[in-house]
Design a protein around this motif. Structure first.
Motif, PDB file in Angstrom:
ATOM      1  N   ASP A 400       0.816  -1.219   0.000  1.00  0.00           N
ATOM      2  CA  ASP A 400       0.000   0.000   0.000  1.00  0.00           C
ATOM      3  C   ASP A 400       0.849   1.268   0.000  1.00  0.00           C
ATOM      4  O   ASP A 400       0.435   2.307   0.541  1.00  0.00           O
ATOM      5  N   THR A 401       2.022   1.214  -0.598  1.00  0.00           N
ATOM      6  CA  THR A 401       2.866   2.406  -0.706  1.00  0.00           C
ATOM      7  C   THR A 401       2.662   3.028  -2.083  1.00  0.00           C
ATOM      8  O   THR A 401       2.931   2.397  -3.105  1.00  0.00           O
ATOM      9  N   GLU A 402       2.212   4.255  -2.110  1.00  0.00           N
ATOM     10  CA  GLU A 402       2.004   4.954  -3.375  1.00  0.00           C
ATOM     11  C   GLU A 402       3.338   5.563  -3.822  1.00  0.00           C
ATOM     12  O   GLU A 402       4.061   6.148  -3.023  1.00  0.00           O
ATOM     13  N   TYR A 403       3.653   5.425  -5.103  1.00  0.00           N
ATOM     14  CA  TYR A 403       4.918   5.966  -5.591  1.00  0.00           C
ATOM     15  C   TYR A 403       4.756   6.492  -7.013  1.00  0.00           C
ATOM     16  O   TYR A 403       3.815   6.144  -7.736  1.00  0.00           O
ATOM     17  N   VAL A 404       5.691   7.343  -7.393  1.00  0.00           N
ATOM     18  CA  VAL A 404       5.793   7.846  -8.758  1.00  0.00           C
ATOM     19  C   VAL A 404       7.250   7.738  -9.175  1.00  0.00           C
ATOM     20  O   VAL A 404       8.151   7.735  -8.333  1.00  0.00           O
ATOM     21  N   LEU A 405       7.483   7.642 -10.467  1.00  0.00           N
ATOM     22  CA  LEU A 405       8.848   7.564 -10.986  1.00  0.00           C
ATOM     23  C   LEU A 405       9.352   8.968 -11.295  1.00  0.00           C
ATOM     24  O   LEU A 405       8.599   9.820 -11.788  1.00  0.00           O
ATOM     25  N   LEU A 406      10.607   9.199 -11.021  1.00  0.00           N
ATOM     26  CA  LEU A 406      11.222  10.507 -11.214  1.00  0.00           C
ATOM     27  C   LEU A 406      11.000  11.003 -12.643  1.00  0.00           C
ATOM     28  O   LEU A 406      11.195  10.260 -13.607  1.00  0.00           O
ATOM     29  N   ASP A 407      10.571  12.265 -12.758  1.00  0.00           N
ATOM     30  CA  ASP A 407      10.378  12.956 -14.042  1.00  0.00           C
ATOM     31  C   ASP A 407       9.226  12.400 -14.870  1.00  0.00           C
ATOM     32  O   ASP A 407       9.084  12.766 -16.043  1.00  0.00           O
TER      33      ASP A 407
END
Length: 738
Positions: A400-407
């Motif tokens: 349940d960890t929300e993440y986004v990729l750099l750029d």
């Protein structure tokens, strides 16, 4: 009869010869003989060799009456070799510390194979060190001995003579010898590897392959490169004379084509007028030795055409790469403009959005991770988004960890709207600091060595750092977290920016404060540490007086042995060394053999600290964290003066040590052998150290940060009294605390 005969051909290397011979004769493993062959060297090499022979009976010198070249100089040394195994060492290269012991141990482990292939690293004249990119082949084949037919990938390694140990009776039985010429390694290594009935590997860097700025024979412009054709002809004749090896012809045919095209692709190898002739001879040989019914690989089909076609293909390839480079630059510029001008920057901030990152977007780690966990518990309305460098980093994320990729578009949307930014490394310069946003900088530990603006006076230490840019990024900080008043003073000097120091303690250390003796049981089990063993954690830091940061201060195999039964040595490298050659210099091999435990890849260093009964370090900031556990700490400070001179230090850690200080390996071994490492004086030193550097760590740091900076609750009252100035503050005494 010695275990190893080291054959060293010598010609015009007087500037490197001492280092080469010292690297061999200074090995802890001494059952060797050195056969140095003076190939009629016109400089002082002959005299240097005679001087070594006069003071070390293991050295024998042969002075040849005429210069015969590298291969035949090796041949001259072979009849004088009496060792079980042959090693060929070029006289400008060096063995790494502990290499011969590692080779001997691996030979014993694999039952004396015909050939033992080991790893190497290139060392460059400008100071860089790069490990063999195919080192994984050695690791993948680290089990029992095999043949080349069983593991053909072994032939993908650099086919040179000096990255292998050869059983002498195998070489003598097969009659292997070096031919004259430039590429003499080729008709030695292929026949040897194809004939060997038992090959073993050692996943350890045993040799430093010196990359000289000038002087390498194979990098000179000369017609002598045409020699490669005759050397491959010798290989084909060898295979033709042995029907059992006929199935290797397609492989050798392709290798020959690849090797010759590689020579042709180098602009400094062949005179321009000879390049067409070299191509034609290669194509003729490629056609003559082509096995029937074998399809030519796509990248070698150019040898079925003309030299003009080869040139056109090369030019087209260069043009395509240039177009690709320009396209990437255009996309980067367009993306940067889009970030700067995006209309969303004028939209209101989301008061319930926090963006986290740690260690240059490597994962949910360190102080930011501790704050993130506390926020999910006591401020669940705040949405947490992590920034990761790539998708691979997401594999080990908590559920349940929300993440986004750099750029990525998701990253841009998150940073444009977030109110809270939590990081232990500066955000990139492209991130716009919006009014109303709150930037929390956690740092990565209590500072011992110079940081930030203080590096301006240390040109060697700031190599690769753009200090003004670093400070411009730090201008975005709103809060700087500190675990002690020493850190508060240092950060306000090293980063002269408009932020507020928060005496929060270190959130990552909450798990250490008050931890019991069984707190590290889970990680000890995961690491395979025997129940009841005393765990000695060795955690060295990088050195700024070496370009690559790697300086081997301790022979790990010896240290593990000297610790004795009932003690397990666990090693954790500094993160900046984890992906370099450091692990190949014995650490990986010792871990595989169970001599020690390599815990460098453990994601959370605090878990490794919990598993340790005693910390041995030099100048790593981990000592400040580990002190929270109130367990023994030993400093190995044999190069303190060099470290402090090159990097700079805020404190003379040898004078304000958290435990006993060893100035040499002998002193370090004595501390453990005598039990002094945990005596009353060690406890006294540790107590004073904890009082100075763990003063704000009370187990509630993460909660304190969330309540103060995200929920707006009153900040916990700071301890009274003036800040204690560091003993070696470098001018810090001019600062005051608020």
């Amino acid at each position: 009869m010695p275990r190893f005969s080291v054959v060293v051909p010598v010609h015009k290397v007087q500037g490197y010869l001492h280092a080469c011979l010292d690297s061999v004769l200074g090995q802890s493993y001494r059952d060797i003989e050195v056969i140095a062959v003076d190939d009629r060297s016109p400089d002082g090499c002959g005299a240097i060799l005679d001087a070594y022979a006069a003071r070390d009976e293991r050295v024998r010198v042969l002075h040849l009456p005429e210069n015969v070249g590298l291969g035949r100089a090796r041949n001259a040394g072979l009849p004088h070799a009496s060792g079980d195994y042959l090693l060929f060492l070029d006289s400008d290269d060096t063995l790494t510390p502990g290499a011969l012991r590692a080779l001997a141990d691996r030979l014993d482990e694999t039952g004396d194979p015909d050939v033992l292939v080991f790893d190497y690293a290139r060392t460059y004249w400008w100071g860089g060190t790069r490990r063999n990119v195919l080192a994984h082949v050695l690791a993948d084949n680290a089990g029992a001995a095999f043949t080349a037919a069983e593991r053909p990938e072994i032939l993908d390694l650099l086919m040179v003579v000096w990255n292998k140990a050869y059983r002498r009776d195998f070489v003598e039985r097969e009659g292997f010898a070096f031919p004259p010429g430039y590429y003499e390694d080729t008709p030695w290594t292929f026949p040897v590897m194809l004939s060997a009935e038992r090959i073993a590997t050692l996943d350890r860097i045993c040799l430093y392959y010196r990359q000289r700025r000038q002087g390498s024979i194979l990098s000179t412009t000369s017609r002598k490169h045409f020699d490669v054709h005759e050397q491959y002809a010798r290989v084909f004749r060898f295979v033709d004379a042995r029907p059992a090896l006929a199935h290797w012809r397609p492989f050798l045919h392709a290798k020959m084509g690849e090797h010759c095209l590689d020579i042709l692709s180098k602009p400094d190898r062949l005179p321009p007028a000879d390049r067409g002739e070299f191509f034609r001879r290669t194509a003729e040989m490629f056609h003559a030795h082509r096995p029937e019914g074998v399809r030519v690989p796509a990248d070698l089909r150019v040898l079925e055409g003309s030299y003009a076609g080869y040139v056109l293909r090369r030019q087209a390839g260069r043009a395509g790469r240039e177009l690709g480079r320009r396209a990437r630059q255009a996309r980067t510029a367009t993306a940067a403009r889009a970030v700067r001008t995006r209309a969303a920057l004028r939209r209101p901030l989301d008061p319930d959005l926090a963006v986290y990152s740690a260690f240059s977007h490597r994962g949910v780690l360190g102080d930011p991770a501790a704050i993130h966990r506390a926020a999910r518990e006591i401020a669940p309305h705040i949405r947490s988004v992590w920034v990761l460098a790539d998708e691979e980093r997401a594999a080990g994320l908590p559920p349940d960890t929300e993440y986004v990729l750099l750029d990525s578009p998701g990253y841009r949307r998150a940073v444009e709207r977030a109110t809270y930014f939590v990081n232990n490394v500066n955000w990139s310069g492209a991130l716009v600091k919006r009014p109303g946003s709150v930037h929390v900088h956690t740092h990565q530990g209590t500072p011992l060595k110079f940081m930030g603006a203080d590096l301006l006076g240390k040109p060697g230490a700031r190599h690769g750092f753009d200090v003004p840019q670093m400070l411009r990024r730090a201008d975005r900080w709103d809060y700087s977290l500190v675990a002690n008043r020493h850190s508060e003073l240092v950060w306000e000097r090293a980063f002269p920016c408009h932020f507020t120091s928060l005496r929060s303690g270190s959130p990552r250390n909450d798990v250490l404060v008050g931890a019991g003796p069984d707190s590290g049981r889970a990680v000890r089990a995961r690491l395979g540490i025997p129940e009841g063993d005393t765990v000695v954690l060795y955690a060295p830091t990088r050195r700024d007086y070496r370009r690559d940061g790697l300086v081997e201060r301790i022979d790990l195999a010896r240290f593990a042995a000297d610790l004795g039964e009932g003690r397990t040595l666990v090693v954790r490298l500094h993160p900046s060394l984890a992906d370099g050659p450091a692990r190949g210099l014995g650490l990986a091999e010792l871990h595989r053999r169970g001599v020690l435990v390599d815990a460098t890849d453990e994601p959370e260093v605090q878990e490794v600290l919990l598993a340790a009964d005693v910390l041995v370090t030099d100048y790593s900031a981990l000592m400040f964290d580990y002190a929270n556990l109130d367990r023994p700490i030993v400093l190995h400070a044999d190069d303190w003066d060099a470290f402090r001179a090159s990097r700079g230090a805020y404190v003379d850690i040898t004078a304000e040590a958290p435990g006993h200080v060893a100035r040499s390996y002998r002193e370090l071994a004595y501390l453990f052998d005598s039990g002094t490492w945990r005596d009353g004086e060690a406890r006294r030193l540790r107590s004073a150290f904890r009082e100075r550097y763990c003063e704000f760590d009370d187990g509630r740091a993460a909660e304190r940060v969330v309540r103060a900076l995200m929920l707006g609750e009153p900040v916990t009252e700071r301890p009274p009294g003036p800040a204690r100035l560091p003993a070696q503050a470098g001018g810090l005494g001019r600062l005051t605390t608020s």
